[in-house]
Design a protein around this motif. Structure first.
Motif, mmCIF file in Angstrom:
data_model
loop_
_atom_site.group_PDB
_atom_site.id
_atom_site.type_symbol
_atom_site.label_atom_id
_atom_site.label_comp_id
_atom_site.label_asym_id
_atom_site.label_seq_id
_atom_site.Cartn_x
_atom_site.Cartn_y
_atom_site.Cartn_z
ATOM 1 N N LYS A 18 -12.502 4.568 -6.776
ATOM 2 C CA LYS A 18 -11.962 5.308 -5.625
ATOM 3 C C LYS A 18 -11.649 4.410 -4.433
ATOM 4 N N ARG A 19 -11.129 3.225 -4.721
ATOM 5 C CA ARG A 19 -10.698 2.294 -3.670
ATOM 6 C C ARG A 19 -9.648 1.377 -4.281
ATOM 7 N N PRO A 20 -8.824 0.762 -3.447
ATOM 8 C CA PRO A 20 -7.867 -0.206 -3.995
ATOM 9 C C PRO A 20 -8.612 -1.341 -4.694
ATOM 10 N N MET A 21 -8.092 -1.750 -5.846
ATOM 11 C CA MET A 21 -8.761 -2.781 -6.633
ATOM 12 C C MET A 21 -7.780 -3.858 -7.068
ATOM 13 N N SER A 22 -8.253 -5.085 -7.072
ATOM 14 C CA SER A 22 -7.468 -6.200 -7.585
ATOM 15 C C SER A 22 -7.641 -6.266 -9.102
ATOM 16 N N VAL A 23 -6.819 -7.071 -9.734
ATOM 17 C CA VAL A 23 -6.958 -7.284 -11.176
ATOM 18 C C VAL A 23 -8.348 -7.838 -11.476
ATOM 19 N N ARG A 24 -8.802 -8.784 -10.679
ATOM 20 C CA ARG A 24 -10.117 -9.397 -10.899
ATOM 21 C C ARG A 24 -11.230 -8.350 -10.827
ATOM 22 N N GLN A 25 -11.156 -7.439 -9.863
ATOM 23 C CA GLN A 25 -12.181 -6.406 -9.733
ATOM 24 C C GLN A 25 -12.190 -5.473 -10.942
ATOM 25 N N MET A 44 -4.096 -8.021 -16.191
ATOM 26 C CA MET A 44 -2.973 -8.096 -15.259
ATOM 27 C C MET A 44 -1.722 -7.472 -15.879
ATOM 28 N N THR A 45 -1.456 -7.768 -17.143
ATOM 29 C CA THR A 45 -0.286 -7.213 -17.822
ATOM 30 C C THR A 45 -0.395 -5.698 -17.941
ATOM 31 N N VAL A 46 -1.558 -5.205 -18.321
ATOM 32 C CA VAL A 46 -1.757 -3.758 -18.452
ATOM 33 C C VAL A 46 -1.569 -3.075 -17.101
ATOM 34 N N MET A 47 -2.137 -3.647 -16.049
ATOM 35 C CA MET A 47 -2.012 -3.023 -14.725
ATOM 36 C C MET A 47 -0.567 -3.065 -14.223
ATOM 37 N N THR A 48 0.142 -4.143 -14.499
ATOM 38 C CA THR A 48 1.557 -4.227 -14.122
ATOM 39 C C THR A 48 2.354 -3.153 -14.842
ATOM 40 N N ARG A 49 2.096 -2.980 -16.121
ATOM 41 C CA ARG A 49 2.811 -1.954 -16.897
ATOM 42 C C ARG A 49 2.460 -0.544 -16.425
ATOM 43 N N LEU A 50 1.200 -0.317 -16.084
ATOM 44 C CA LEU A 50 0.809 0.996 -15.551
ATOM 45 C C LEU A 50 1.512 1.265 -14.224
ATOM 46 N N ALA A 51 1.685 0.240 -13.417
ATOM 47 C CA ALA A 51 2.426 0.403 -12.157
ATOM 48 C C ALA A 51 3.894 0.715 -12.443
ATOM 49 N N GLU A 52 4.479 0.037 -13.420
ATOM 50 C CA GLU A 52 5.874 0.297 -13.787
ATOM 51 C C GLU A 52 6.061 1.708 -14.334
ATOM 52 N N LYS A 53 5.042 2.238 -15.005
ATOM 53 C CA LYS A 53 5.089 3.604 -15.542
ATOM 54 C C LYS A 53 4.791 4.662 -14.488
ATOM 55 N N GLY A 54 4.405 4.228 -13.280
ATOM 56 C CA GLY A 54 4.094 5.176 -12.218
ATOM 57 C C GLY A 54 2.680 5.708 -12.258
ATOM 58 N N MET A 55 1.806 5.089 -13.028
ATOM 59 C CA MET A 55 0.412 5.527 -13.113
ATOM 60 C C MET A 55 -0.452 4.890 -12.025
ATOM 61 N N LEU A 56 -0.095 3.674 -11.632
ATOM 62 C CA LEU A 56 -0.796 2.973 -10.555
ATOM 63 C C LEU A 56 0.206 2.625 -9.467
ATOM 64 N N ASP A 57 -0.245 2.693 -8.233
ATOM 65 C CA ASP A 57 0.528 2.177 -7.107
ATOM 66 C C ASP A 57 -0.012 0.793 -6.810
ATOM 67 N N ARG A 58 0.857 -0.111 -6.389
ATOM 68 C CA ARG A 58 0.368 -1.440 -6.049
ATOM 69 C C ARG A 58 0.958 -1.885 -4.727
ATOM 70 N N ALA A 59 0.148 -2.641 -3.996
ATOM 71 C CA ALA A 59 0.553 -3.158 -2.691
ATOM 72 C C ALA A 59 0.130 -4.618 -2.607
ATOM 73 N N GLU A 66 -3.180 -5.190 -4.847
ATOM 74 C CA GLU A 66 -4.269 -4.222 -5.009
ATOM 75 C C GLU A 66 -3.640 -2.963 -5.584
ATOM 76 N N TYR A 67 -4.367 -2.339 -6.476
ATOM 77 C CA TYR A 67 -3.864 -1.175 -7.197
ATOM 78 C C TYR A 67 -4.702 0.054 -6.872
ATOM 79 N N THR A 68 -4.025 1.189 -6.775
ATOM 80 C CA THR A 68 -4.693 2.477 -6.629
ATOM 81 C C THR A 68 -4.039 3.456 -7.597
ATOM 82 N N PRO A 69 -4.788 4.431 -8.091
ATOM 83 C CA PRO A 69 -4.179 5.405 -9.007
ATOM 84 C C PRO A 69 -3.087 6.209 -8.306
ATOM 85 N N ALA A 70 -1.981 6.410 -8.992
ATOM 86 C CA ALA A 70 -0.886 7.223 -8.464
ATOM 87 C C ALA A 70 -1.126 8.700 -8.733
#
Length: 116
Positions: A18-25, A44-59, A66-70
């Motif tokens: 329930k907070r923004p998280m880095s790939v390392r976290q 990192m690849t999985v999180m990038t793909r999840l962001a591309e699919k609209g499942m994660l937001d990244r900033a 840092e990624y947060t659930p979309a």
């Protein structure tokens, strides 16, 4: 769009924290429960793909992201998928079922508002 096992694990880690998280976290959380550690680049690849699919937001955060659930949870993810594949028929069906339970109707309303 069904999630693969590792995608699901990543989403669960992000939802639970329930907070923004880095790939390392996320990697650290995932590797706490695994007998065989995952590679940083795999997560990192999985999180990038999840962001591309609209499942994660990244900033941008420093040199990385840092990624947060979309979507707020698995139920919202399921509603998003049903709406994507079945559209208006799904909404009509949900509305008919939700009329039986006011709490369910309110939950549906929130999920529909949060869906893109």
């Amino acid at each position: 769009m069904a999630l693969g096992a590792l995608e699901n694990d990543v989403m669960q880690a992000c939802w639970n924290e329930k907070r923004p998280m880095s790939v390392r976290q996320v990697l650290d959380v995932l590797n706490e429960r695994r007998p065989q550690p995952l590679a940083y680049t795999t997560v990192m690849t999985v999180m990038t793909r999840l962001a591309e699919k609209g499942m994660l937001d990244r900033a941008r955060h420093g040199r990385g992201y840092e990624y947060t659930p979309a979507v707020p949870d698995e139920a919202a993810l399921a509603v998003r998928e049903v709406l994507r594949t079945h559209g208006e028929k799904a909404v009509a069906h949900f509305a008919a079922e939700a009329s039986l339970d006011p709490e369910l109707r309110e939950r549906l309303r929130r999920l529909l508002e949060d869906s893109p």
